[in-house]
Enzyme design. Structure first.
Site: not given
Ligand code: DX5
Ligand code: ZN
Length: 224
Positions: A36, A182
């Protein structure tokens, strides 16, 4: 039975423990890592860039799934993305909301030229409709099930309808893209996205962290 691709997001990792996290994921036979990138502009958070990516790809052979939550200002799309074109970069996602039309077309062209999968993401408030004309040229659509910026947020259920709709459009038109989700994936929500017909599941806080004792069990649930 369908197997889902699992792409753990390292966003919420304790970076002093990153090696141990990656080793555990390798041992659990994870093939993809979701990376990310955030810019304090498109999203209210700042994460990492090409340097940590190169440290990972030089030491592991994960397929890297880049999620760029960025607006590109003062650079051409090509110049901005060039440092991210590294060994094992499998796919790059950019956001529909962050790009103007010209940038979006350059992005897709750039991916094709570099043999990287071109993926477009839509935020929880953006309708599938908006990206309809790009669907035939894309290899993946990332449906955000939280507002981008942070790990550990709650799943937004409206994303399930988008996953279903994207599947319908894909089948009716014989398009090739995969569908990825996601945000907010956990013990309760993974089944919902599987049922809705997703192909790739990103999970951050559900899979990464020293408090997780049953990693392999969690991964096998997500894999289906
Ligand atoms: C949020 C990111 C995600 C995040 C997901 O903006 O794009 O990839 O890391 O984390 P969780 O699974 O904890 O929601
Ligand atoms: Zn992400």
């Amino acid at each position: 039975m369908k197997k889902y691709i699992i792409a753990p997001s390292i966003l919420t990792a304790n970076f002093l423990e990153l090696k141990s996290d990656l080793d555990k994921l390798k041992k659990a036979k994870i093939e993809w890592i979701h990376y990310d990138v955030m810019d304090y502009n498109f999203v209210p958070n700042l994460s990492f860039g090409p340097k940590i990516l190169s440290d990972i790809v030089n030491n592991y052979n994960f397929k890297m799934d880049l999620h760029l939550m960025v607006k590109v200002v003062g650079f051409s799309i090509e110049d901005y993305l060039k440092p991210f074109v590294q060994k094992n970069v499998e796919q790059i996602t950019m956001h529909y909301e962050a790009l103007n039309k010209r940038q979006l077309i350059s992005f897709i062209k750039f991916c094709k030229k570099n043999k990287i999968k071109a993926s477009l993401s839509i935020n929880p408030d953006t309708e599938v409709n908006k990206i309809k004309k790009y669907l035939p040229s894309l290899e993946n659509i990332l449906v955000m099930s939280v507002n981008p910026g942070f790990g550990g947020q709650s799943f937004i259920k409206n994303s399930l309808n988008k996953i279903k709709l994207l599947n319908e459009i894909k089948n009716n038109n014989n398009y090739q893209y995969l569908i990825q989700v996601d945000g907010g994936i956990n013990e309760e929500t993974y089944k919902l996205v599987q049922e809705a017909g997703v192909d790739i599941i990103v999970a951050g806080s559900y899979l990464i962290g020293s408090n997780i004792k049953n990693l392999e069990e969690r991964i096998s649930k997500l894999e289906g």
